[in-house]
Structure formats: C-alpha cells, structure tokens
Design a protein around this motif. Sequence first.
Motif, PDB file in Angstrom:
ATOM      1  N   ARG A 318       0.839  -1.206   0.000  1.00  0.00           N
ATOM      2  CA  ARG A 318       0.000   0.000   0.000  1.00  0.00           C
ATOM      3  C   ARG A 318       0.880   1.264   0.000  1.00  0.00           C
ATOM      4  NH1 ARG A 318      -4.130  -1.729   4.867  1.00  0.00           N
ATOM      5  NH2 ARG A 318      -4.820  -3.713   3.968  1.00  0.00           N
ATOM      6  N   ASP A 340       7.367   3.297   1.054  1.00  0.00           N
ATOM      7  CA  ASP A 340       6.786   3.997   2.200  1.00  0.00           C
ATOM      8  C   ASP A 340       5.465   3.377   2.615  1.00  0.00           C
ATOM      9  OD1 ASP A 340       5.221   4.710   0.076  1.00  0.00           O
ATOM     10  OD2 ASP A 340       5.237   6.860   0.478  1.00  0.00           O
ATOM     11  N   GLY A 341       5.329   2.083   2.395  1.00  0.00           N
ATOM     12  CA  GLY A 341       4.070   1.398   2.693  1.00  0.00           C
ATOM     13  C   GLY A 341       3.875   1.107   4.162  1.00  0.00           C
ATOM     14  N   LYS A 342       2.967   0.173   4.443  1.00  0.00           N
ATOM     15  CA  LYS A 342       2.526  -0.092   5.810  1.00  0.00           C
ATOM     16  C   LYS A 342       3.530  -0.874   6.632  1.00  0.00           C
ATOM     17  CE  LYS A 342       0.058  -4.215   4.297  1.00  0.00           C
ATOM     18  NZ  LYS A 342      -0.387  -5.321   5.058  1.00  0.00           N
ATOM     19  N   SER A 371      11.573  -3.846   8.256  1.00  0.00           N
ATOM     20  CA  SER A 371      10.204  -3.456   7.946  1.00  0.00           C
ATOM     21  C   SER A 371       9.385  -3.335   9.230  1.00  0.00           C
ATOM     22  CB  SER A 371       9.568  -4.486   6.994  1.00  0.00           C
ATOM     23  OG  SER A 371       8.263  -4.109   6.634  1.00  0.00           O
ATOM     24  N   PRO A 373       6.420  -2.183  11.768  1.00  0.00           N
ATOM     25  CA  PRO A 373       5.008  -1.887  11.533  1.00  0.00           C
ATOM     26  C   PRO A 373       4.793  -0.393  11.306  1.00  0.00           C
ATOM     27  CG  PRO A 373       5.260  -3.388  13.381  1.00  0.00           C
ATOM     28  CD  PRO A 373       6.627  -2.941  13.010  1.00  0.00           C
ATOM     29  N   GLY A 374       4.053  -0.066  10.275  1.00  0.00           N
ATOM     30  CA  GLY A 374       3.852   1.316   9.910  1.00  0.00           C
ATOM     31  C   GLY A 374       4.825   1.814   8.865  1.00  0.00           C
ATOM     32  N   GLY A 375       5.857   0.999   8.567  1.00  0.00           N
ATOM     33  CA  GLY A 375       6.805   1.332   7.521  1.00  0.00           C
ATOM     34  C   GLY A 375       7.881   2.288   7.984  1.00  0.00           C
ATOM     35  N   THR A 377       9.593   0.146   4.572  1.00  0.00           N
ATOM     36  CA  THR A 377      10.248  -1.145   4.397  1.00  0.00           C
ATOM     37  C   THR A 377      11.502  -0.947   3.553  1.00  0.00           C
ATOM     38  OG1 THR A 377       8.208  -2.420   4.576  1.00  0.00           O
ATOM     39  CG2 THR A 377      10.040  -3.455   3.407  1.00  0.00           C
TER      40      THR A 377
END
Length: 399
Positions: A318, A340-342, A371, A373-375, A377
């Motif tokens: 995402r 810059d995903g989740k 990676s 949580p929340g990015g 990654t």
Amino acid sequence: MTASITAPDNDRPPPARFVFDRHTWKEIAHLLANLPIALLGFVYVTVTTSVGAGLSVTVIGLPLLALCLMGARGIGKAERARARALLGVRIDEPSPLPGPAHGEGVIASVWSRLKDPVAWRSVLYSFIRLPWGVLTFTVMVVGLFVLWPVLPFIARGLSNADRAMVRGLLSPSDELERRIAELESDRGVVVDTAAADLRRIERDLHDGAQARLVALAMGLGLAKEKLLEDPDAAAAMVDEAHGEVKLALQELRDLARGIHPAVLTDRGLDAALSSVASRCTAPVTVTVNLDERPAAAIEGIAYFTVSELLQNVSKHARATRASVDVWRSGDRLLLQVMDDGKGGARLDGGTGMAGLAERLGAVDGLFVLDSPPGGPTTVTAELPWRVREASEARAARTH
C-alpha cells in the motif's frame, strides 16, 4: 546441519581419586577392551586396504577399496559410541556421505568415496590403535594385581590419551562439515527453486497461452465451417481469433520475460529494472550506478530479486512511492529496495522473502529485511560480482 563438537572441558570425568568409582571402572573396562577391538580393526583395515590397493590395477580394485573405506567409517562410528559410553566423550557424528548427484556415473561415485577424509582418518585410527591396545591391556592387567592403590590414576592418564585420540581422529572436521552442509543446503535450494520455476512455467502455459490457443483453434474451426454459408459471422469469428492471437502472444512474451527478459540480456540491469518498475502500482525511482556489468548469473539473480520485491510492493505494501538503488562496492553487487508502505513484512510472512533469502544465500549473498510496523520497508541485498568470487568467499569463511 553443520556438525559441532562439545568443548572437551565439558565432558571430563571428576578428578581421579584412590576410590574406585563408576568412572574409574568404566575407564578400566575401556582400556581392557582396547586390545581385542583394536586387533579386529587392525586386521580389517590391513587386509581390506591391502587387497583393494593390490587389485587397483583391475576393474574391481578401486570399488572394493571404496567399500572398505565405508566399512572403516563404521569402525569410527562404533569407536565414537564406545568412547561416549565408557569415557564420556560427547562428540557429534560426521555428516553422512552425500548420495550420488543427478547424472553422476559409477566412477565419480567411487572416486568421491575414495576421497572421504572421515573414512581415511578411521583407517589411521585403526592402524595406530593396535600397539596402543597392547600397552593399555598390559598395564591394566598388571595394575589390577600389582598397582592396585594407584590404578585409578593410571587409568585416568591412559584414558585421557584415548579421549585425545578420539577427538583428534574421529571427530568431525569443522571446516569440512561446514562446507558439506553448505553445499547440501545450496544444492537443495537450487533444486527446489528450479522445480518451483518449472511448475510455474507449466501452470502459466496450461492456464494461459495453451488455453487461448485451444480456444483459437476451435474458433477458427467454426469460422471455417461458416465461411460459405455465413461469411459475415465467419469474418467476425476471424476478428475475434485475431484478438486471441494477440493476447496469446502477449502472454508468451510475459512468460519469456519471467524466464529471462530479453531487455536484461541486451541492455543490462538499468533498462531491465526500469521496465519492471514501470509495471509497479506505485511510482518507482530506479538508480543504477554500475561502470560495467556483473556476471550474467548474478545479474539475473539481481533482476528477479528486485522484480519480486516490487511485486510485493504492488500486492502488499500500500505504498505511494518506492525506490530501487543498485551499485557496486568492491567485489560485491548491492541493491536496495525501499517503499513507504505499511511495513510489517517478515521473512516468514508468506510474501516470498524467505525464498529470496535462500536464493541469495545459495550464491554467498546476503539478504537484510527492515520493515517495522507502519513502515517504511527497506530490503538490502548483497551479491558477489562474479560467480567465482562466491566460491572464494565461502572458502575463506571456512578458514
């Protein structure tokens, strides 16, 4: 699995005393059994190696010697078990002989067994044990009737020499065992990867291009039947078949690109990765800073690593943007993919990260995943510049 040896300090019996405890009696039993066991081992290795070496000029000599060496491995295994039971020497078993490789002939299989260092160390052990067995048996018999008060100390000194022999000659070689384990692991990864790729290609052909071509053949057959009686309907069927041909060709191109894209062969990583990035759902910035091209095999691994990572960005991240950076550092090729995903990606998360790590490890590469949580990654991968350098690097690590 890489063999490991417990440190000798951890398997030493308690200090010798004037009291005959169970450790002392075990040591005495071991030293008394040395002579008959050493005699059997000496006779076996002497006769079998002599016969095998003597017949080596014939067609049966070397295979016979290979069988004898396999028997010597069995002697080593029995001696390790005896040392564990009576002397408390905790030592791992060497790796078993690898099975014959696919397509390996009889001569290659025999030759690999003739070069088995574990078996040859067992042969050497059996040769030197006979005089030692005579000595320990004689000292123990005399000690039981003459030197009884100090016998525990004599038994401890002689059994410590036995422990040293077992550790020195019958223990796994750290370097060899690590190399064997790595080769077996790498071979398994390569075989599994190749099998998975073949299954994927078969599935894609069956479900994609093959199904379209079957439908195309049926459509053209119907158009042929209607050609005279209903030309307009036949023309419409031909138009539809023409569209199916285009789709089938596109699927075949995609499949060929998945095997090895032509753009990678013709123009290198920069163009190939830019092509992959254009298909990502998030905008991707590609930066390739290479003054020359790496080995073709390494280049292919780098391409498919980035390709799979960008597929993960499209499917799971995402992300609103991503970047790919490739550069050279000494004799290593480095690549980094960021988004810059989740975040929250894991090696065991079912996104293929573990498979990528295994593929890179098979060529002495590294795979680092960051990676939270929340990015964001960040995946950093490192590969040898040349395939030969992978072997050299691994050999260096074993020294």
